[in-house]
Motif scaffolding. Structure first.
Motif, PDB file in Angstrom:
ATOM      1  N   SER A   1       0.845  -1.209   0.000  1.00  0.00           N
ATOM      2  CA  SER A   1       0.000   0.000   0.000  1.00  0.00           C
ATOM      3  C   SER A   1       0.874   1.252   0.000  1.00  0.00           C
ATOM      4  CB  SER A   1      -0.937   0.002   1.212  1.00  0.00           C
ATOM      5  OG  SER A   1      -0.203  -0.162   2.417  1.00  0.00           O
ATOM      6  N   PRO A   2       1.359   1.669  -1.174  1.00  0.00           N
ATOM      7  CA  PRO A   2       2.189   2.871  -1.245  1.00  0.00           C
ATOM      8  C   PRO A   2       1.426   4.112  -0.818  1.00  0.00           C
ATOM      9  CG  PRO A   2       1.520   2.172  -3.437  1.00  0.00           C
ATOM     10  CD  PRO A   2       1.131   1.070  -2.497  1.00  0.00           C
ATOM     11  N   LEU A   3       2.121   4.994  -0.103  1.00  0.00           N
ATOM     12  CA  LEU A   3       1.534   6.253   0.351  1.00  0.00           C
ATOM     13  C   LEU A   3       1.799   7.318  -0.708  1.00  0.00           C
ATOM     14  CD1 LEU A   3       1.970   7.725   3.952  1.00  0.00           C
ATOM     15  CD2 LEU A   3       1.580   9.129   1.937  1.00  0.00           C
TER      16      LEU A   3
ATOM     17  N   GLY B   1       0.904  -5.834  -8.295  1.00  0.00           N
ATOM     18  CA  GLY B   1       1.398  -6.073  -6.948  1.00  0.00           C
ATOM     19  C   GLY B   1       0.906  -5.075  -5.922  1.00  0.00           C
ATOM     20  N   VAL B   2       0.303  -3.973  -6.361  1.00  0.00           N
ATOM     21  CA  VAL B   2      -0.226  -2.972  -5.429  1.00  0.00           C
ATOM     22  C   VAL B   2      -1.642  -3.371  -5.012  1.00  0.00           C
ATOM     23  CG1 VAL B   2      -1.036  -0.584  -5.216  1.00  0.00           C
ATOM     24  CG2 VAL B   2       1.209  -1.065  -6.227  1.00  0.00           C
ATOM     25  N   ASP B   3      -1.862  -3.447  -3.699  1.00  0.00           N
ATOM     26  CA  ASP B   3      -3.167  -3.834  -3.164  1.00  0.00           C
ATOM     27  C   ASP B   3      -4.022  -2.639  -2.767  1.00  0.00           C
ATOM     28  OD1 ASP B   3      -2.776  -6.829  -3.045  1.00  0.00           O
ATOM     29  OD2 ASP B   3      -1.083  -6.179  -1.824  1.00  0.00           O
ATOM     30  N   ALA B   4      -3.374  -1.548  -2.384  1.00  0.00           N
ATOM     31  CA  ALA B   4      -4.096  -0.344  -1.968  1.00  0.00           C
ATOM     32  C   ALA B   4      -3.187   0.860  -2.169  1.00  0.00           C
ATOM     33  CB  ALA B   4      -4.534  -0.436  -0.507  1.00  0.00           C
ATOM     34  N   VAL B   5      -3.788   2.015  -2.355  1.00  0.00           N
ATOM     35  CA  VAL B   5      -3.044   3.279  -2.368  1.00  0.00           C
ATOM     36  C   VAL B   5      -3.433   4.045  -1.113  1.00  0.00           C
ATOM     37  CG1 VAL B   5      -2.626   5.460  -3.564  1.00  0.00           C
ATOM     38  CG2 VAL B   5      -2.981   3.357  -4.882  1.00  0.00           C
ATOM     39  N   ARG B   6      -2.437   4.451  -0.336  1.00  0.00           N
ATOM     40  CA  ARG B   6      -2.700   5.251   0.855  1.00  0.00           C
ATOM     41  C   ARG B   6      -2.722   6.727   0.459  1.00  0.00           C
ATOM     42  NH1 ARG B   6      -0.610   2.787   6.560  1.00  0.00           N
ATOM     43  NH2 ARG B   6      -1.146   0.632   6.101  1.00  0.00           N
ATOM     44  N   VAL B   7      -3.868   7.320   0.563  1.00  0.00           N
ATOM     45  CA  VAL B   7      -4.048   8.712   0.196  1.00  0.00           C
ATOM     46  C   VAL B   7      -3.595   9.586   1.367  1.00  0.00           C
ATOM     47  CG1 VAL B   7      -5.729  10.483  -0.431  1.00  0.00           C
ATOM     48  CG2 VAL B   7      -5.970   8.141  -1.327  1.00  0.00           C
ATOM     49  N   GLY B   8      -2.500  10.299   1.164  1.00  0.00           N
ATOM     50  CA  GLY B   8      -2.005  11.216   2.182  1.00  0.00           C
ATOM     51  C   GLY B   8      -2.249  12.647   1.755  1.00  0.00           C
ATOM     52  N   PHE B   9      -2.515  13.523   2.708  1.00  0.00           N
ATOM     53  CA  PHE B   9      -2.701  14.932   2.392  1.00  0.00           C
ATOM     54  C   PHE B   9      -1.341  15.629   2.300  1.00  0.00           C
ATOM     55  CE2 PHE B   9      -6.844  14.293   4.852  1.00  0.00           C
ATOM     56  CZ  PHE B   9      -7.578  14.079   3.692  1.00  0.00           C
ATOM     57  N   VAL B  10      -1.363  16.911   1.951  1.00  0.00           N
ATOM     58  CA  VAL B  10      -0.152  17.726   1.955  1.00  0.00           C
ATOM     59  C   VAL B  10      -0.350  18.858   2.950  1.00  0.00           C
ATOM     60  CG1 VAL B  10       0.276  17.159  -0.465  1.00  0.00           C
ATOM     61  CG2 VAL B  10      -0.865  19.311   0.096  1.00  0.00           C
TER      62      VAL B  10
END
Length: 335
Positions: free
Chosen positions: A213-215, A307-316
């Motif tokens: 789960s890449p951020l 291979g990516v299962d989720a994307v971690r949505v991060g704010f700025v």
């Protein structure tokens, strides 16, 4: 989109624990799979995660990430088991190797052998959560005796690692239940996934054993230029000022000159120059910033990586509540 969406809450943007809980509940309403947050030198997030566990029903709960120098393996295991109980098994523990600055200037200990400490911490936490025993014969930890004195869950909490380099990512593939990388371009992430795959092979494991789960830092707004200005400042800060590892990782992905320029501006104390040193095309490789349609497209690029299962949505940094809501709802359209 087959991949899930997680949400990372910036706790420093909140004046109360209650508004953090409200953000988590909103993410649950929108269909996000998991909510996470870090603590660094701010609030301990364990009470906040406890409140979220109590006031939500389905959304997964994680932390990004605890330092193996800041809490003993036993305390990490106790925390994980308590949060798992409060959330009916929705909690995943996040660990990372930390940094020299946080370790030495906040926790007051030596930043020594971080990968070895990370591995032994993971193994000890897993042993306590699985068998209840703190017996361990390692190079960092040597324990023999006490055991956890409550009933253990049928399924122990999963353990995710936030790692960047080849060896650390290989370690993740061998031992962890999840990988949470940050500041990777799509191409850089695909290349680093080969290190994760090597670790999986060494550990005799399957790709399904590790949740990837890449951020990705995101800001969606109809005011496109303002969104990109805020994102550029955030990414430049992470590269130039937030310890050496993010910048080193970005440089290793083919952006040595950019990292050098951003760091030089930081050394001069010029944050505007630091942001200006991040070219438009490089910003687009490491963040999703612009109109809602543009941000959805950027997130989809990561979600579609094999291979990516989720994307971690991060704010700025510097986002208004309205911009956060617009970003969350714009991306919820992908679900």
């Amino acid at each position: 989109m087959s991949a899930a969406l997680d949400l990372v809450v910036m706790t420093g943007d909140h004046d109360t624990h209650g508004t953090i809980v409200d953000r988590a509940r909103r993410a649950e309403e929108l269909g996000y799979s998991r909510v996470s947050m870090g603590e660094a030198t701010g609030w301990s997030i364990v009470p906040t995660l406890s409140l979220i566990a109590d006031r939500t029903d389905d959304i997964g709960i994680s932390n990004d990430v605890f330092s193996p120098y800041g809490r003993s393996p036993a305390v990490l295991a106790q925390t994980s088991l308590a949060l798992s109980d409060l959330s009916d098994g929705r909690y995943r523990l996040g660990l990372g190797p930390s940094s020299p600055a946080l370790t030495e200037h906040w926790h007051g200990t030596s930043f020594d052998r971080p990968l070895r400490r990370l591995r032994e911490t993971l193994e000890l936490v897993r042993a306590i959560c699985t068998d209840g025993t703190a017996t361990y014969d390692g190079e960092i930890f040597d324990l023999d005796g006490l055991s956890y004195d409550r009933e253990l869950p049928e399924t122990p909490p999963k353990i995710d690692l936030a790692t960047l380099g080849p060896k650390a990512t290989e370690l993740t593939g061998r031992f962890a239940d999840g990988w949470v990388p940050q500041l990777f371009s799509p191409t850089g992430l695909e290349e680093r996934l080969t290190d994760l795959e090597r670790g999986l092979e060494l550990g005799g494991r399957d790709a399904s054993d590790v949740r990837v789960s890449p951020l990705l830092r995101c800001i969606a707004s109809e005011d496109r230029e303002q969104a990109r200005t805020k994102a550029r400042s955030m990414i430049a800060f992470l590269i130039g000022a937030y310890g050496p590892y993010y910048g080193d990782s970005v440089a290793s992905q083919g952006y040595e000159d950019v990292v050098e320029n951003v760091r030089a501006a930081w050394d001069d104390g010029d944050q505007e120059k630091m942001a200006a040193a991040l070219p438009e095309d490089v910003l687009d490789e490491f963040a999703a910033a612009g109109t809602p349609a543009e941000v959805r497209s950027q997130v989809t690029r990561y979600a579609d990586i094999d291979g990516v299962d989720a994307v971690r949505v991060g704010f700025v940094g510097g986002m208004t509540d309205a911009e956060k809501e617009e970003t969350m709802t714009a991306l919820a359209d992908l679900l």
